[in-house]
Design a protein around this motif. Structure first.
Motif, short mmCIF file in Angstrom:
data_model
loop_
_atom_site.label_atom_id
_atom_site.label_comp_id
_atom_site.label_asym_id
_atom_site.label_seq_id
_atom_site.Cartn_x
_atom_site.Cartn_y
_atom_site.Cartn_z
N ILE A 191 0.84 -1.21 0.00
CA ILE A 191 0.00 0.00 0.00
C ILE A 191 0.87 1.25 0.00
N LYS A 192 1.87 1.27 0.86
CA LYS A 192 2.76 2.44 0.95
C LYS A 192 3.45 2.71 -0.38
N GLY A 193 4.03 1.67 -0.98
CA GLY A 193 4.71 1.85 -2.25
C GLY A 193 3.77 2.25 -3.37
N GLY A 194 2.58 1.66 -3.39
CA GLY A 194 1.61 2.01 -4.42
C GLY A 194 1.15 3.45 -4.33
N LEU A 195 0.87 3.90 -3.11
CA LEU A 195 0.49 5.30 -2.93
C LEU A 195 1.63 6.24 -3.27
N ASN A 196 2.84 5.91 -2.83
CA ASN A 196 3.99 6.76 -3.13
C ASN A 196 4.21 6.90 -4.64
N ALA A 197 4.18 5.77 -5.35
CA ALA A 197 4.44 5.79 -6.79
C ALA A 197 3.36 6.55 -7.54
N SER A 198 2.10 6.27 -7.23
CA SER A 198 1.00 6.88 -7.98
C SER A 198 0.84 8.37 -7.67
N ILE A 199 0.97 8.75 -6.40
CA ILE A 199 0.82 10.17 -6.05
C ILE A 199 2.01 10.97 -6.56
N THR A 200 3.21 10.38 -6.54
CA THR A 200 4.37 11.05 -7.13
C THR A 200 4.12 11.34 -8.61
N MET A 201 3.54 10.35 -9.31
CA MET A 201 3.23 10.52 -10.72
C MET A 201 2.24 11.66 -10.94
N LEU A 202 1.29 11.78 -10.03
CA LEU A 202 0.27 12.83 -10.16
C LEU A 202 0.80 14.22 -9.80
N LEU A 203 1.69 14.30 -8.81
CA LEU A 203 2.14 15.59 -8.30
C LEU A 203 3.40 16.12 -8.94
N TYR A 204 4.17 15.25 -9.61
CA TYR A 204 5.47 15.67 -10.14
C TYR A 204 5.34 16.87 -11.08
N LYS A 205 4.47 16.76 -12.05
CA LYS A 205 4.33 17.83 -13.04
C LYS A 205 3.89 19.15 -12.41
N PRO A 206 2.83 19.19 -11.57
CA PRO A 206 2.44 20.46 -10.95
C PRO A 206 3.52 21.07 -10.08
#
Length: 215
Positions: free
Chosen positions: A152-167
């Motif tokens: 869960i931790k890794g999945g949230l980290n990877a997916s939220i990083t993907m969403l927030l990186y560009k902004p």
């Protein structure tokens, strides 16, 4: 402001933001294990500047935690660095070799897999020391507690990083803390990648709720 000063300023801001996230954003997941989103910021720092930056931010934030909010002392300090670096440094290393959207996605997935593998090993080795449990009891918790928590931790980290990186990168460029990319380096927004990231977040949240017996 020269490039070196901008980089130091940006890294300082990332350290502060990561610490705030761990200080106020802890969420219980499984038993006594709590998720905090600091690794997202640590990974973004690595994607911007490279894996060494991820290590430096992880070290600084973990050190501040040690003297402020940590309950596990030096063992917790070491485990924080290992967990953060296994995810963020791996993601940044892969992205450094392939600076494309696909490289970022592959890097984050590799970081996710690396963190889960590394933390399962280190929880087996170190958890008996800070939990005060015999190793046999810790072994019994590896699959029902530590594995789902790290997934869960890794999945949230990877997916939220993907969403927030560009902004986040866009905001830093607008404040001139990092340089704008050349035309050849500009990446298009990939709707498919965003949808996958959202699906992973939703899956992790539902998985967490199911572990808690809420659904």
């Amino acid at each position: 402001m020269n490039t070196k000063t901008r980089k130091i300023t940006t890294i300082g801001m990332l350290c502060a933001l990561a610490y705030v996230m761990v200080a106020i954003g802890r969420i219980p997941i499984v038993l006594f294990l709590k998720y905090d989103p600091k690794d997202i910021i640590i990974a973004i720092g690595g994607l911007i500047f490279g894996p060494l930056t991820s290590f430096v931010v992880a070290l600084i934030v973990s050190l501040i935690e040690l003297f402020t909010i940590s309950d596990n002392g030096i063992i917790g300090f070491a485990m924080n660095i290992i967990s953060s670096c296994s995810f963020a440094c791996m993601a940044a290393f892969v992205y450094k070799k392939r600076k494309k959207l696909s490289g970022a996605i592959i890097g984050l997935l590799c970081g996710w897999a690396c963190m889960v593998t590394v933390m399962m090993l280190w929880n087996y080795l170190i958890a008996p020391l800070y939990m005060g449990y015999p190793r046999e009891a810790v072994v019994k918790l590896l699959l029902p507690a530590f594995l789902p928590f790290n997934l869960i931790k890794g999945g949230l980290n990877a997916s939220i990083t993907m969403l927030l990186y560009k902004p986040i990168v866009t905001a830093l460029r607008r404040t001139h803390l990092i340089e704008a990319p050349s035309n050849s380096e500009k990446a298009r927004i990939n709707i498919g990648a965003i949808l996958v990231a959202v699906m992973v977040v939703v899956t992790c949240v539902l998985f967490t709720l199911s572990l808690k017996g809420i659904i």
